[in-house]
Scaffold this motif. Structure first.
Motif, PDB file in Angstrom:
ATOM      1  N   ASP A 209     -12.250  10.819  16.364  1.00 25.67           N
ATOM      2  CA  ASP A 209     -13.525  10.942  16.919  1.00 25.67           C
ATOM      3  C   ASP A 209     -14.625  10.183  16.073  1.00 25.67           C
ATOM      4  O   ASP A 209     -15.771   9.934  16.596  1.00 25.67           O
TER       5      ASP A 209
ATOM      6  N   ASP B 106     -14.922   6.634  17.194  1.00 26.27           N
ATOM      7  CA  ASP B 106     -15.035   6.473  18.457  1.00 26.27           C
ATOM      8  C   ASP B 106     -16.794   6.333  18.524  1.00 26.27           C
ATOM      9  O   ASP B 106     -17.614   5.744  19.371  1.00 26.27           O
ATOM     10  N   SER B 107     -17.391   7.146  17.123  1.00 30.98           N
ATOM     11  CA  SER B 107     -18.826   7.221  17.442  1.00 30.98           C
ATOM     12  C   SER B 107     -19.682   6.541  16.267  1.00 30.98           C
ATOM     13  O   SER B 107     -20.557   6.603  16.194  1.00 30.98           O
TER      14      SER B 107
END
Length: 296
Positions: free
Chosen positions: A142, A145-146
């Motif tokens: 996560d 991805d950010s």
């Protein structure tokens, strides 16, 4: 104000005002301390307000409050939540209110850090607390991805490296029993209260998992970064009673943690942070020295 826009200083103040009014807390003269994973304000009456940056953070905020209230029943020295219904929905953002530990940011000694981790690991959380299991590679995917300041090549390199570490992690035989862990235990998350006593802060990563996760950062800070001396690390090991650096899985956890630290920094938008991220990724790629990594 949409969630996608994130929180600026101006919008954070608007949300803080809404949160205080909804909670019935005095929000006058709220002092913005920082905007990071949360927007953090100091309020009157020794209260800290934390505002999460994402709508999905409500469940996480609720668990942090539940954990704090359980630790209070155990008389364990950690963040205390203000005794009001929480989290508060403030214009779509999760807001929580905490009792301020101190106006100063004075860190505990390494012995006190070891004592708090040791004592935490002796606790047994009730099933009703519903603590999640540690899932390190879900968490870090996560974050990858950010990330905002990673180039495509660096991002792909880290993705491949994390896949290698996951394969290694899946084969690990942990030496310590699984149980409650802070999840981000290090000297930066143990501060001294107004009366000089150590207090564990930042309960965001609290979960159930292998206890080695709460030991690896202190070893990493000593062995790779030089942020602790050899004497400090020896004291830490003596007090806790286990040296993670003698365990076969240390390299896997340490390599994971330094990537996690780098990806946390990659979520920042400042030029200084982006420059530090590039330096760190280069060191991870080449096996270069980490002792010039700047703490953030």
């Amino acid at each position: 104000m949409s969630q996608a826009e994130g929180l600026t200083e101006e919008s954070a103040r608007e949300v803080a005002d809404a949160a205080c009014k909804k909670a019935g807390v005095d929000g006058r003269d709220a002092e913005l301390i920082r905007i990071g994973s949360n927007a953090v304000f100091r309020l009157r009456g020794h209260i800290i307000l934390r505002i999460g940056r994402e709508q999905r953070g409500f469940e996480d905020a609720r668990q942090q409050v539940d954990v704090a209230r359980w630790l209070a029943t155990e008389n364990y020295p950690a963040n205390r939540a203000v005794d009001i219904p929480q989290p508060v929905d403030a214009s779509g953002y999760p807001a929580t209110f905490w009792k301020s530990v101190s106006e100063k940011e004075e860190y505990a000694s390494i012995v006190q850090v070891a004592e708090l981790i040791r004592d935490l690991h002796r606790l047994h959380a009730p099933e009703s607390l519903g603590l999640r299991l540690k899932q390190p590679f879900v968490e870090i995917e996560d974050r990858l991805d950010s990330s905002r300041s990673l180039g495509r090549d660096d991002a792909e390199f880290l993705r491949r490296r994390l896949a290698e570490l996951k394969d290694s992690y899946d084969e690990l035989a942990f030496s310590l029993p699984q149980g409650v862990i802070h999840g981000d235990a290090n000297v930066g998350n143990v501060i001294l209260s107004r009366d000089g006593k150590p207090c564990l802060i930042d309960l965001d990563s609290f979960c159930v998992g292998p206890r080695e996760w709460d030991l690896v950062q202190t070893a990493l800070f000593y062995e790779r970064f030089g942020w602790h001396s050899a004497e400090e690390y020896r004291k830490f090991v003596d007090v806790y009673g286990f040296d993670i650096m003698n365990w076969s899985g240390y390299e896997t956890l340490a390599s994971y943690r330094e990537i996690a630290m780098t990806l946390w920094l990659a979520g920042k938008t400042t030029g200084k942070a982006a420059q530090e991220v590039r330096k760190r990724v280069a060191a991870i790629r080449t096996g270069g020295d980490r002792r010039d990594w700047a703490p953030f």
